[in-house]
Design an enzyme around this catalytic site. Sequence first.
Site, short mmCIF file in Angstrom:
data_model
loop_
_atom_site.label_atom_id
_atom_site.label_comp_id
_atom_site.label_asym_id
_atom_site.label_seq_id
_atom_site.Cartn_x
_atom_site.Cartn_y
_atom_site.Cartn_z
N HIS A 17 31.88 54.32 -1.96
CA HIS A 17 31.01 53.24 -2.45
C HIS A 17 31.81 51.94 -2.61
O HIS A 17 31.37 50.88 -2.19
CB HIS A 17 30.40 53.59 -3.82
CG HIS A 17 29.46 54.76 -3.81
ND1 HIS A 17 29.58 55.81 -4.69
CD2 HIS A 17 28.36 55.02 -3.06
CE1 HIS A 17 28.60 56.67 -4.48
NE2 HIS A 17 27.85 56.23 -3.50
N LYS A 41 15.94 62.59 -7.16
CA LYS A 41 17.27 63.02 -7.59
C LYS A 41 17.33 63.26 -9.09
O LYS A 41 16.68 62.57 -9.87
CB LYS A 41 18.30 61.95 -7.23
CG LYS A 41 18.68 61.99 -5.76
CD LYS A 41 19.98 61.24 -5.53
CE LYS A 41 20.43 61.36 -4.10
NZ LYS A 41 21.64 60.58 -3.82
N ARG A 90 27.35 57.76 6.90
CA ARG A 90 28.49 58.64 7.16
C ARG A 90 28.30 59.56 8.35
O ARG A 90 29.22 59.89 9.05
CB ARG A 90 28.77 59.51 5.92
CG ARG A 90 29.38 58.78 4.78
CD ARG A 90 29.19 59.54 3.48
NE ARG A 90 27.79 59.52 3.10
CZ ARG A 90 27.31 59.99 1.97
NH1 ARG A 90 28.11 60.54 1.10
NH2 ARG A 90 26.03 59.91 1.71
N SER A 128 29.16 61.74 -3.74
CA SER A 128 29.12 61.97 -5.18
C SER A 128 29.11 63.47 -5.46
O SER A 128 29.72 63.94 -6.42
CB SER A 128 27.88 61.30 -5.79
OG SER A 128 27.98 59.90 -5.64
P1 ADP Z 1 21.43 57.41 -2.70
O1 ADP Z 1 21.03 58.08 -3.95
O2 ADP Z 1 20.61 56.23 -2.32
O3 ADP Z 1 21.70 58.34 -1.53
P2 ADP Z 1 24.28 57.15 -3.09
O4 ADP Z 1 24.84 56.78 -4.39
O5 ADP Z 1 24.45 58.56 -2.64
O6 ADP Z 1 22.79 56.72 -3.05
O7 ADP Z 1 24.85 56.18 -1.97
C1 ADP Z 1 24.48 54.83 -1.87
C2 ADP Z 1 24.77 54.37 -0.48
O8 ADP Z 1 26.16 54.50 -0.23
C3 ADP Z 1 24.05 55.17 0.61
O9 ADP Z 1 23.70 54.30 1.66
C4 ADP Z 1 25.11 56.15 1.07
O10 ADP Z 1 24.92 56.52 2.42
C5 ADP Z 1 26.36 55.29 0.91
N1 ADP Z 1 27.56 56.12 0.71
C6 ADP Z 1 27.74 57.15 -0.13
N2 ADP Z 1 28.98 57.67 -0.01
C7 ADP Z 1 29.60 56.94 0.95
C8 ADP Z 1 30.90 56.99 1.56
N3 ADP Z 1 31.78 57.91 1.24
N4 ADP Z 1 31.18 56.05 2.48
C9 ADP Z 1 30.27 55.12 2.85
N5 ADP Z 1 29.03 55.03 2.34
C10 ADP Z 1 28.69 55.93 1.40
#
Ligand code: ADP
Length: 163
Positions: A17, A41, A90, A128
């Site tokens: 992130h 979620k 990803r 996460s």
């Molecule tokens: P959501 O609940 O919307 O899936 P996340 O917190 O999981 O949100 O992720 C927010 C954004 O960051 C999403 O677009 C996700 O694909 C991206 N993201 C999560 N982890 C990574 C990572 N390791 N590298 C790049 N982007 C990421």
Amino acid sequence: MKTAVYPGSFDPISNGHLDIIKRSANIFDKVYVLVSLNPNKKYLFSESERVFMLKEATKDIPNVIVEASDTLVLDYAKKVGASVIIRGLRNFIDYQSEITLFQFNRSIDNSIDTFILFPSTDNLFLSSSSIKELVMFGNSITDYVPKGLDEYIATRIKERTNK
Ligand code: ADP
């Protein structure tokens, strides 16, 4: 002035992130990082904890603002004058959900576009959920979360998963 919104759950924040935030902040004049509500979620961290972690991790990036909202991301974007939504991609699983989200957003308001960033190599496999798993199985997360937040994150995961 180009303003963007980077929405997500950030439950918890990872280096993946933070990498997307830093790179976006180099491209856009202002980046709003938005802790948004995903009705599908269940979260381990409270909204205020997720805002706190993001604020800590981005305190040295002057054009990043962290907020939370339970409205549609598009409504929030309009409110702050953003014309772009940033997302990270990803793999094919992300691809499928991101393209659906993109089309959904476009069908509601096509004045707001989506900007996709691929992860830097080190963060390709980071999520996460993988951070939660590492803590639950007794592994260190120091290399995977922003500096200074590893203890904060690990303690809460242990507490809430009885590990
Ligand atoms: P959501 O609940 O919307 O899936 P996340 O917190 O999981 O949100 O992720 C927010 C954004 O960051 C999403 O677009 C996700 O694909 C991206 N993201 C999560 N982890 C990574 C990572 N390791 N590298 C790049 N982007 C990421």
